[in-house]
Write a protein that holds these residues in place. Sequence first.
Motif, mmCIF file in Angstrom:
data_model
loop_
_atom_site.group_PDB
_atom_site.id
_atom_site.type_symbol
_atom_site.label_atom_id
_atom_site.label_comp_id
_atom_site.label_asym_id
_atom_site.label_seq_id
_atom_site.Cartn_x
_atom_site.Cartn_y
_atom_site.Cartn_z
ATOM 1 N N ALA A 452 -5.953 23.315 -33.874
ATOM 2 C CA ALA A 452 -5.223 23.129 -35.132
ATOM 3 C C ALA A 452 -3.816 23.706 -35.032
ATOM 4 C CB ALA A 452 -5.983 23.775 -36.279
ATOM 5 N N ALA A 453 -3.693 24.847 -34.362
ATOM 6 C CA ALA A 453 -2.376 25.474 -34.212
ATOM 7 C C ALA A 453 -1.457 24.606 -33.361
ATOM 8 C CB ALA A 453 -2.528 26.854 -33.603
ATOM 9 N N LEU A 454 -1.981 24.066 -32.273
ATOM 10 C CA LEU A 454 -1.171 23.209 -31.414
ATOM 11 C C LEU A 454 -0.735 21.947 -32.151
ATOM 12 C CD1 LEU A 454 -2.953 23.371 -27.927
ATOM 13 C CD2 LEU A 454 -0.599 24.027 -28.427
ATOM 14 N N LEU A 455 -1.648 21.351 -32.888
ATOM 15 C CA LEU A 455 -1.311 20.131 -33.623
ATOM 16 C C LEU A 455 -0.293 20.413 -34.717
ATOM 17 C CD1 LEU A 455 -4.828 18.448 -33.900
ATOM 18 C CD2 LEU A 455 -2.943 17.817 -32.396
ATOM 19 N N ASP A 456 -0.397 21.578 -35.338
ATOM 20 C CA ASP A 456 0.569 21.949 -36.367
ATOM 21 C C ASP A 456 1.967 22.088 -35.764
ATOM 22 O OD1 ASP A 456 1.034 22.663 -39.165
ATOM 23 O OD2 ASP A 456 1.559 24.629 -38.358
ATOM 24 N N LEU A 457 2.034 22.714 -34.588
ATOM 25 C CA LEU A 457 3.323 22.844 -33.907
ATOM 26 C C LEU A 457 3.884 21.485 -33.503
ATOM 27 C CD1 LEU A 457 2.604 25.943 -31.629
ATOM 28 C CD2 LEU A 457 4.200 25.846 -33.551
ATOM 29 N N ALA A 458 2.975 20.538 -33.217
ATOM 30 C CA ALA A 458 3.416 19.200 -32.813
ATOM 31 C C ALA A 458 3.791 18.335 -34.004
ATOM 32 C CB ALA A 458 2.312 18.517 -32.010
ATOM 33 N N LEU A 480 1.793 15.808 -22.132
ATOM 34 C CA LEU A 480 0.627 16.674 -22.001
ATOM 35 C C LEU A 480 -0.239 16.257 -20.818
ATOM 36 C CD1 LEU A 480 -0.606 17.014 -25.701
ATOM 37 C CD2 LEU A 480 0.824 18.605 -24.398
ATOM 38 N N PRO A 481 -0.890 17.203 -20.179
ATOM 39 C CA PRO A 481 -1.897 16.829 -19.178
ATOM 40 C C PRO A 481 -2.945 15.932 -19.828
ATOM 41 C CG PRO A 481 -1.442 19.193 -19.096
ATOM 42 C CD PRO A 481 -0.748 18.671 -20.314
ATOM 43 N N THR A 482 -3.447 14.969 -19.070
ATOM 44 C CA THR A 482 -4.371 13.984 -19.630
ATOM 45 C C THR A 482 -5.581 14.647 -20.288
ATOM 46 O OG1 THR A 482 -3.696 12.337 -18.002
ATOM 47 C CG2 THR A 482 -5.806 11.983 -19.088
ATOM 48 N N ALA A 483 -6.147 15.641 -19.621
ATOM 49 C CA ALA A 483 -7.352 16.293 -20.159
ATOM 50 C C ALA A 483 -7.065 16.970 -21.494
ATOM 51 C CB ALA A 483 -7.893 17.311 -19.154
ATOM 52 N N LEU A 484 -5.886 17.558 -21.642
ATOM 53 C CA LEU A 484 -5.546 18.210 -22.903
ATOM 54 C C LEU A 484 -5.301 17.165 -23.992
ATOM 55 C CD1 LEU A 484 -4.954 20.722 -24.546
ATOM 56 C CD2 LEU A 484 -2.598 20.672 -23.676
ATOM 57 N N ALA A 485 -4.618 16.091 -23.653
ATOM 58 C CA ALA A 485 -4.394 15.031 -24.638
ATOM 59 C C ALA A 485 -5.724 14.481 -25.137
ATOM 60 C CB ALA A 485 -3.557 13.912 -24.021
ATOM 61 N N GLU A 486 -6.682 14.303 -24.210
ATOM 62 C CA GLU A 486 -7.981 13.778 -24.598
ATOM 63 C C GLU A 486 -8.786 14.783 -25.413
ATOM 64 O OE1 GLU A 486 -8.533 10.629 -20.877
ATOM 65 O OE2 GLU A 486 -9.586 12.549 -20.846
ATOM 66 N N ARG A 487 -8.488 16.058 -25.237
ATOM 67 C CA ARG A 487 -9.147 17.076 -26.064
ATOM 68 C C ARG A 487 -8.564 17.098 -27.480
ATOM 69 N NH1 ARG A 487 -10.414 19.560 -29.511
ATOM 70 N NH2 ARG A 487 -11.140 21.708 -29.748
ATOM 71 N N LEU A 488 -7.253 16.872 -27.613
ATOM 72 C CA LEU A 488 -6.596 16.972 -28.916
ATOM 73 C C LEU A 488 -6.726 15.699 -29.749
ATOM 74 C CD1 LEU A 488 -3.302 18.812 -27.872
ATOM 75 C CD2 LEU A 488 -5.224 19.780 -29.155
ATOM 76 N N LEU A 489 -6.762 14.539 -29.110
ATOM 77 C CA LEU A 489 -6.758 13.285 -29.855
ATOM 78 C C LEU A 489 -7.930 13.158 -30.839
ATOM 79 C CD1 LEU A 489 -5.496 10.780 -27.142
ATOM 80 C CD2 LEU A 489 -4.369 11.322 -29.306
ATOM 81 N N PRO A 490 -9.160 13.542 -30.456
ATOM 82 C CA PRO A 490 -10.236 13.476 -31.459
ATOM 83 C C PRO A 490 -9.975 14.355 -32.673
ATOM 84 C CG PRO A 490 -11.165 13.634 -29.254
ATOM 85 C CD PRO A 490 -9.696 13.886 -29.121
ATOM 86 N N ASP A 491 -9.286 15.486 -32.477
ATOM 87 C CA ASP A 491 -8.977 16.345 -33.620
ATOM 88 C C ASP A 491 -7.911 15.705 -34.517
ATOM 89 O OD1 ASP A 491 -10.815 18.136 -32.747
ATOM 90 O OD2 ASP A 491 -9.395 19.586 -31.946
ATOM 91 N N VAL A 492 -6.996 14.944 -33.905
ATOM 92 C CA VAL A 492 -5.996 14.234 -34.705
ATOM 93 C C VAL A 492 -6.693 13.226 -35.618
ATOM 94 C CG1 VAL A 492 -4.041 12.637 -34.626
ATOM 95 C CG2 VAL A 492 -4.178 14.528 -32.987
ATOM 96 N N ILE A 493 -7.583 12.429 -35.029
ATOM 97 C CA ILE A 493 -8.277 11.408 -35.812
ATOM 98 C C ILE A 493 -9.285 12.059 -36.763
ATOM 99 C CG2 ILE A 493 -9.758 9.384 -35.707
ATOM 100 C CD1 ILE A 493 -6.821 9.014 -34.778
ATOM 101 N N GLY A 494 -9.986 13.075 -36.280
ATOM 102 C CA GLY A 494 -10.945 13.754 -37.133
ATOM 103 C C GLY A 494 -10.304 14.352 -38.366
ATOM 104 N N GLY A 495 -9.039 14.752 -38.245
ATOM 105 C CA GLY A 495 -8.334 15.339 -39.378
ATOM 106 C C GLY A 495 -8.027 14.354 -40.490
#
Length: 522
Positions: A452-458, A480-495
């Motif tokens: 959440a903190a990373l997405l807020d900064l973005a 972003l490294p692919t693995a990190l992007a794939e970790r964050l993207l579900p949180d973007v949509i989930g939000g």
Amino acid sequence: MQNDPPAESAAAPARAAPAESAESAAAILADLAALRAADLPVHGGRTLAYVYDSGLGAETAALAEAAYAAVAGVNGLDMTAFPSVVALENEVVGTTARLLGGTADTVGTVTSGGTESVLLAVLTAREHARATRGVTNPQLVLPVTAHAAFHKAAHLFGLETVAVPVDGRTFTPDPAAVAAALGERTALVVASAPSYAHGVVDPVAEIAGLAAERGVLCHVDACIGGWLLPYARRLPEAAPVADFDLSVPGVTSLSVDLHKYAYTPKGASVLLFRDAELRRHGYFACAAWPGYPVVNATLQGTKSAGPLAAAWAVLRHIGDAGYEELARRTVRTARALRVGVDATPGLRVLGDPPGSLLAVASEDAELDVFVLADCLRSHGWYVQPQPGYAGLPRTVHLTVTAAADGKAPELLAALASAAAEARTLGPAVADGQLAEAAALVDPAALGAADSAALLDLAGIGAGGSLPERMAPVLALLEQLPTALAERLLPDVIGGLFRPAAEIHATRQAAPRGGSGGHTAQS
């Protein structure tokens, strides 16, 4: 003597009603219209992604809706109980096979869409490799431009992906590189006709031939082009289209979506196999329970027959000559757009796409295509931004349909205006410090609060909505490294989705219905 029911504990949670109070049909449809107001338009040819509009008007749409409604209660799970499902599917598969090089042995399955067709193709190949070659640790060989659905299939079914690079000019893989990637563990090799990202057709004949020499199955992903390209190659004004279908030796399966350029309602794709013996490896059967015997040809059990019936009706209604004319309109518009884009300073169409998909890149450091996409949306046109990957440039993607026929001058004028605006705004630049910090993050150890903190900064904070301008977010995502992007993207949509209790509270605070207090919720 009957026992009294036990008294509820004072600490027991109150049980909410399982459903809201009944509402009038008019109020419900009014709410639905209000919710749809924020969606992109699905007709008119101005949304150049996600939707496929024939431009044929109300008659075709009404036919599809009527056919869909006629089988609304039919359960496709058991075709012995509903033989109409078998009859409809046989006709749809037969029509598709005749168009795409099928033989007397060709069989097929109607699925819910391209992703399910791809999943079943990969699952079938995995089971076939295990049964016929003893492969227990299978690999999936695919160009880096293959659709993400293949990565989803590999993830779900336990295959290792072996990605083959593509040429930076043609955006297709070198057959020799594909050959080098094939091995004893290869269960399936993939080719695209065309690839989604760039709209170019892979060298299917060469790839399929190499696969056949090794005894490996070859799947052609023609989900987006399979119903357009056969008609396009009939047109003298269209670019040549190399053979890509089941007529090509070594091609063992092929997927084509009817809800794309066959212009049927969404939820209809066909997966063709060279013969019934190959298809059998993808079936699921279960007799190890006390219920009814289960046989599934698709990933779904219970499934609506609506998309199948609608597709059956639309294929018959438009007909062969109708689809040729729709292809003519589509190819004509795509060609005009390609010429116009290439004439726009700083922009160019990548590769040599023969059909309806165009990937537009920038040759001007001051003209960022991510910013261009934002500006075009403000002009009423939606194009799809695509981050760069594996050395390939970022682009905007145009899916041209027959409904866009005649609209090329209007879109090109908007493109020129948007390009000027994008140059004035300047490129979207990701926060360098944020990108550097993110690169040090272990995606596997990232907790909810950290995400959440990373997405807020973005610039993607809480609140259930995305920024109006997506260019800076996409620029960061690209770095972003692919693995990190794939970790964050579900949180973007989930939000974007709210907890059930919050939705219930909102509905309680804003009464709905036809009894005087109707309020549209969005």
